[in-house]
Design an enzyme around this catalytic site. Sequence first.
Site, PDB file in Angstrom:
ATOM      1  N   ASN A 220       0.824  -1.209   0.000  1.00  0.00           N
ATOM      2  CA  ASN A 220       0.000   0.000   0.000  1.00  0.00           C
ATOM      3  C   ASN A 220       0.858   1.259   0.000  1.00  0.00           C
ATOM      4  O   ASN A 220       0.526   2.257  -0.643  1.00  0.00           O
ATOM      5  CB  ASN A 220      -0.951  -0.005   1.199  1.00  0.00           C
ATOM      6  N   TYR A 263      -1.620   8.200 -12.361  1.00  0.00           N
ATOM      7  CA  TYR A 263      -2.588   9.186 -12.860  1.00  0.00           C
ATOM      8  C   TYR A 263      -2.622  10.371 -11.905  1.00  0.00           C
ATOM      9  O   TYR A 263      -2.929  10.208 -10.722  1.00  0.00           O
ATOM     10  CB  TYR A 263      -3.984   8.567 -12.967  1.00  0.00           C
ATOM     11  N   CYS A 272      -7.773   2.578   3.367  1.00  0.00           N
ATOM     12  CA  CYS A 272      -6.503   1.839   3.481  1.00  0.00           C
ATOM     13  C   CYS A 272      -5.249   2.712   3.350  1.00  0.00           C
ATOM     14  O   CYS A 272      -4.465   2.798   4.290  1.00  0.00           O
ATOM     15  CB  CYS A 272      -6.473   0.711   2.462  1.00  0.00           C
TER      16      CYS A 272
HETATM   17  P1  NAD Z   1     -14.942  -2.248   7.753  1.00  0.00           P
HETATM   18  O1  NAD Z   1     -14.854  -1.131   8.680  1.00  0.00           O
HETATM   19  O2  NAD Z   1     -15.714  -2.122   6.477  1.00  0.00           O
HETATM   20  O3  NAD Z   1     -15.522  -3.535   8.513  1.00  0.00           O
HETATM   21  C1  NAD Z   1     -15.075  -3.990   9.756  1.00  0.00           C
HETATM   22  C2  NAD Z   1     -16.225  -4.753  10.417  1.00  0.00           C
HETATM   23  O4  NAD Z   1     -15.746  -5.368  11.619  1.00  0.00           O
HETATM   24  C3  NAD Z   1     -17.397  -3.878  10.825  1.00  0.00           C
HETATM   25  O5  NAD Z   1     -18.597  -4.390  10.259  1.00  0.00           O
HETATM   26  C4  NAD Z   1     -17.425  -3.968  12.357  1.00  0.00           C
HETATM   27  O6  NAD Z   1     -18.731  -3.903  12.899  1.00  0.00           O
HETATM   28  C5  NAD Z   1     -16.794  -5.331  12.560  1.00  0.00           C
HETATM   29  N1  NAD Z   1     -16.243  -5.537  13.918  1.00  0.00           N
HETATM   30  C6  NAD Z   1     -15.491  -4.703  14.669  1.00  0.00           C
HETATM   31  N2  NAD Z   1     -15.186  -5.295  15.850  1.00  0.00           N
HETATM   32  C7  NAD Z   1     -15.732  -6.527  15.821  1.00  0.00           C
HETATM   33  C8  NAD Z   1     -15.744  -7.632  16.735  1.00  0.00           C
HETATM   34  N3  NAD Z   1     -15.121  -7.551  17.903  1.00  0.00           N
HETATM   35  N4  NAD Z   1     -16.411  -8.749  16.389  1.00  0.00           N
HETATM   36  C9  NAD Z   1     -17.056  -8.824  15.196  1.00  0.00           C
HETATM   37  N5  NAD Z   1     -17.069  -7.817  14.292  1.00  0.00           N
HETATM   38  C10 NAD Z   1     -16.416  -6.692  14.606  1.00  0.00           C
HETATM   39  O7  NAD Z   1     -13.438  -2.676   7.443  1.00  0.00           O
HETATM   40  P2  NAD Z   1     -12.824  -3.243   6.089  1.00  0.00           P
HETATM   41  O8  NAD Z   1     -12.700  -2.162   5.088  1.00  0.00           O
HETATM   42  O9  NAD Z   1     -13.498  -4.507   5.723  1.00  0.00           O
HETATM   43  O10 NAD Z   1     -11.340  -3.574   6.608  1.00  0.00           O
HETATM   44  C11 NAD Z   1     -11.083  -4.631   7.503  1.00  0.00           C
HETATM   45  C12 NAD Z   1      -9.587  -4.839   7.566  1.00  0.00           C
HETATM   46  O11 NAD Z   1      -9.101  -5.243   6.284  1.00  0.00           O
HETATM   47  C13 NAD Z   1      -8.784  -3.587   7.931  1.00  0.00           C
HETATM   48  O12 NAD Z   1      -7.663  -3.963   8.665  1.00  0.00           O
HETATM   49  C14 NAD Z   1      -8.358  -3.042   6.576  1.00  0.00           C
HETATM   50  O13 NAD Z   1      -7.189  -2.294   6.646  1.00  0.00           O
HETATM   51  C15 NAD Z   1      -8.112  -4.317   5.805  1.00  0.00           C
HETATM   52  N6  NAD Z   1      -8.261  -4.189   4.357  1.00  0.00           N
HETATM   53  C16 NAD Z   1      -9.253  -3.416   3.820  1.00  0.00           C
HETATM   54  C17 NAD Z   1      -9.394  -3.344   2.438  1.00  0.00           C
HETATM   55  C18 NAD Z   1     -10.469  -2.491   1.806  1.00  0.00           C
HETATM   56  O14 NAD Z   1     -10.386  -2.232   0.613  1.00  0.00           O
HETATM   57  N7  NAD Z   1     -11.470  -2.054   2.539  1.00  0.00           N
HETATM   58  C19 NAD Z   1      -8.513  -4.049   1.594  1.00  0.00           C
HETATM   59  C20 NAD Z   1      -7.526  -4.842   2.167  1.00  0.00           C
HETATM   60  C21 NAD Z   1      -7.404  -4.908   3.565  1.00  0.00           C
END
Ligand code: NAD
Length: 449
Positions: A220, A263, A272
């Site tokens: 990233n 771009y 992220c």
């Molecule tokens: P998000 O905020 O969309 O979703 C996280 C979810 O976890 C939420 O629905 C929340 O309610 C739930 N949660 C929090 N605490 C919890 C618990 N104790 N038990 C059960 N559920 C719980 O996050 P995201 O975008 O899906 O990202 C998740 C992880 O993946 C992060 O570390 C992020 O950096 C990584 N990531 C994200 C992306 C992306 O494009 N969004 C890509 C690669 C990696």
Amino acid sequence: MQIVVVGTGYVGLVTGACFAEMGNRVVCVDVDAAKIARLRGGEIPIHEPQLEELVRRGLAEERLSFTVSLAEAIASIPKGDAPMLLFIAVGTPPGEDGSADLRHVLSVAREIGRTIDRPFAVIDKSTVPVGTAARVQETIAAELGARGVSVDFRVISNPEFLKEGAAIEDFMRPDRVIVGCRDAVGVGLMRELYEPFVRRHDRVMVMGVEEAEMCKYAANAMLATKISFINEIATLCDRLGVDVEQVREGIGADSRIGYSFIYPGVGYGGSCFPKDVKALVHMAESNGVTPHVLAAVERRNAAQKSFLVEKIKAHFGPDLDGLVFAVWGLAFKPGTDDLREAPARVIIDGITAAGGRVRAYDPVAMENAKAEFPAAWFAGGSLVLAPTAHDALDGADALVVVTEWKMFRAPDLPELERRMRRRIVFDGRNQYSPDKLRKAGFTYYGVGR
Ligand code: NAD
């Protein structure tokens, strides 16, 4: 295989739906009860192409289910010969000092340790700093020890590289699957799980746990660096009267550089890049390394988000009172409804702070926009969410293009002329031909052109 995915955000929901699609039995867990209720009804809380179809099929064929209780998820899976796979896909937001906040990850680890009664593997899919898998391991071991339970388990790092807007496609056909794991049982489980996703050729890369954790941040940070680099070049081109688009093509042709992620635009956003660059800066500083490059990447990005506001003020003057701006695109990039750290937020803040009014449109992020911006702005009329892209243009003194949705690429210029008060375009993504717009009587501003 028997899988539990904890966290049903962009990553967890896609992970669960894709594993279920391949024939696995998956239980998804989230603390957000309203979200789980919607998912149980086949309703998808986020915009992600193909996701709804997969979730509905998984529910109908009873391979996919949703619950708010991790204990219930674990209990619902019959004990078998193979270890249970528990994916952690909860959020890792930035803490006050920029470090990744591991509160949710460690709370899931504690809950696993308090609940589980059979062999298992925990797989970290959340983006987490180097050393987190070891902390998760210790946390679970402490809880198991307190209960006097002895079961075989391991913690594996399996960072996720999907892109919002193309998440299903990326998950189903990954460039690589990184598996940070040092024992043969764990590696065997991960190879078996991912085999259907890498049938054409093996793309599973096995490495150390810490190396896998670092891979995600380094990837990233590299992409953010490319964006900030070209944005800095674009800013210089702007000053020099050089067209950065010709420069972009000229350098992209070099196979060592390539065309992707160079771009010029209004800066990177999303959930992220900003937080991961910050977390890497924190990781460097707390280990006595000065993050020269990463700090500069962040500074350029912060400046870039204000680039269009500066252009607007250079044209109209610092006081935008009485002026109306049509803003096309609110999400941080096309294909998603995600507004986290979106440049649109900074641009709209800048316009309204100078007294201007905004009529904004985004094809999928309108619901999220209602929650993102202060209610007083809507009530006071400084921000209106228009029902269509053309409606946003009504009475506008300028069009500001922030997100490069395909539907904005070939605008109907006579319609723009008919609806707008003045023919001025601020193109934050260099989507349009300056010549074409100027010939049609528009004043055109791009980024570095
Ligand atoms: P998000 O905020 O969309 O979703 C996280 C979810 O976890 C939420 O629905 C929340 O309610 C739930 N949660 C929090 N605490 C919890 C618990 N104790 N038990 C059960 N559920 C719980 O996050 P995201 O975008 O899906 O990202 C998740 C992880 O993946 C992060 O570390 C992020 O950096 C990584 N990531 C994200 C992306 C992306 O494009 N969004 C890509 C690669 C990696």
